[in-house]
Design an enzyme around this catalytic site. Structure first.
Site, mmCIF file in Angstrom:
data_model
loop_
_atom_site.group_PDB
_atom_site.id
_atom_site.type_symbol
_atom_site.label_atom_id
_atom_site.label_comp_id
_atom_site.label_asym_id
_atom_site.label_seq_id
_atom_site.Cartn_x
_atom_site.Cartn_y
_atom_site.Cartn_z
ATOM 1 N N ASP A 229 0.865 -1.186 0.000
ATOM 2 C CA ASP A 229 0.000 0.000 0.000
ATOM 3 C C ASP A 229 0.896 1.228 0.000
ATOM 4 O OD1 ASP A 229 -2.279 1.877 0.711
ATOM 5 O OD2 ASP A 229 -3.337 -0.034 0.824
ATOM 6 N N HIS A 252 1.990 1.873 -3.204
ATOM 7 C CA HIS A 252 1.051 2.848 -3.767
ATOM 8 C C HIS A 252 1.591 4.265 -3.715
ATOM 9 C CE1 HIS A 252 -2.705 0.065 -3.128
ATOM 10 N NE2 HIS A 252 -1.749 -0.504 -3.834
#
Length: 405
Positions: A229, A252
């Protein structure tokens, strides 16, 4: 000043912490002119067999070290070996500065009864702490990731939480395979992560590297974050955040937000991300807000000298953030984004739209500036592009893709 330490390389309060902790960081028997009291977890019953629950031994060692008599340096010591520790909270305040030296592996349990907690290791109400030693916090996340899907009853625990922690440095520590976030910083001030290594598979859900909220003067420096993430996520109430010299990928990217989801969110301001590299990430640098009536501000951000390699969406402002769908098309974000500089961002984009700035029609983004952007598209669909909606600002220098501001 310590030999080889540049005073500009650390936050002011953290510099004095490191000076104060030098004696504690010395090997046993080292002479620093100050007495050092070492609290070895083995002497409190800890067993490095990879299966015994050592939470009681760790907590007893912490309590003894934390409350030891004033005027004596103290160190909590975790030697080589693998120590299973069930969820535990290390609470202060302590009677003085404390070093936690982790040489071995501190390993989380995989028992499902622990999945319903929001933490594994928590440090709370502590000031003047140094965590070092080159050791590892192993969250054993693979056992829990299947329970991370939305709607499951388990929130899953963050590996290491810092709640109400001040004047603290985390140096040369690794976190691997967290069940949820690796590190979470809440209501804390003057923390520095330096030389940390954060690792989880790119498909591991919600394994943010470092999440920061309601905190100020937080620095992440000279670190490697490869996770599933956000490498670093900056939430509401964060200010004076400095991210420098961080390698991010997979993951991310660096994210502000999401913002505007909950009532009474505090503003986010004074964020600097600089001299970083990103490889194979889903996003590069991103600001994301929900389309909701909840008001707040996000302002005074600088993203400078960032090299991206095969990043799917290098530069993003998304004020229509709705990751699971079902959001109302009638609502617009009420988060005001302003005073943002993207400068000297270069490399390659895995998507044709390398700069995508979608702001709110109710509160258009103000003073958004692009300065020397040089991003090449690695695909075959045509030329690299930018897209803007409801953006007020300007651009200068190299603009690849051509600026939409």
């Amino acid at each position: 000043m310590l030999m080889g330490m540049d005073s500009s390389s650390c936050l002011p309060k953290i510099c004095w912490l490191l000076l104060a902790a030098v004696a504690v960081a010395l090997p046993d028997g080292g002479h620093s002119g100050t007495q050092v009291k070492v609290f070895d977890v083995r002497k409190f019953g800890a067993i490095a067999d990879g299966k015994t629950d050592n939470s009681k031994a760790f907590l007893n060692a912490w309590n003894q070290a934390c409350q030891y008599k004033k005027g004596v340096r103290r160190r909590l010591y975790v030697p080589l070996g693998t120590y299973v520790v069930w969820p535990v909270a290390f609470k202060g305040p302590c009677t003085g500065p404390l070093t936690v030296t982790v040489k071995g592996v501190v390993q989380a349990p995989v028992d499902k009864s622990t999945f319903s907690l929001d933490h594994w290791i928590t440090f709370q109400h502590v000031s003047g702490m140094l965590i070092n030693g080159g050791g590892t916090f192993d969250g054993q996340g693979a056992a829990a990731w299947p329970y991370n899907e939305c709607g499951c009853k388990y929130p899953l625990p963050t590996s290491v939480r810092f709640n109400f922690v001040n004047n603290t440095s985390i140096r040369k520590i690794s976190s691997v395979n967290s069940k949820h976030f690796h590190f979470n910083v809440f209501a804390s001030n003057d923390l520095e992560f330096r030389g940390v290594r954060i690792i989880a598979p790119d498909e591991s859900p919600n394994t943010d590297g470092i999440h920061i909220g309601d905190s100020s003067r937080i620095r992440v420096a000279d670190s490697v974050i490869s996770t599933g993430d956000d490498c670093v996520s900056v939430g509401p109430g964060s200010k004076d955040i400095d991210i420098v010299g961080v390698h991010c990928g997979p993951g991310h990217g660096f994210s502000v937000g999401s913002l505007g989801k909950y009532p009474n969110e505090a503003d986010v301001t004074r964020l600097s991300v600089r001299h970083c590299t990103m490889v194979g990430t889903q996003n590069g640098v991103r600001i994301k807000t929900w389309a909701s009536p909840l008001k707040s501000k996000a302002y005074n951000f600088s993203f400078h000298d960032i090299t991206m390699t095969n990043v799917l969406s290098p530069i993003i402002i998304d004020q229509e953030y709705c990751p699971r769908g079902g959001c109302s098309k009638e609502l617009a974000s009420n988060v005001q984004i302003k005073d943002v500089l993207f400068s000297k961002i270069q490399g390659t984009s895995a998507s044709q739209v390398a700069v995508n700035l979608i702001c709110s029609p109710s509160f258009p983004c103000k003073n958004i500036n692009l300065d020397n952007i040089n991003l090449a598209y690695t695909g075959s669909k045509g030329n690299v592009k930018s897209f803007c909606a409801h953006v007020i600002g300007g651009s200068r220098g190299v603009q690849k893709p051509p600026s939409c501001i």
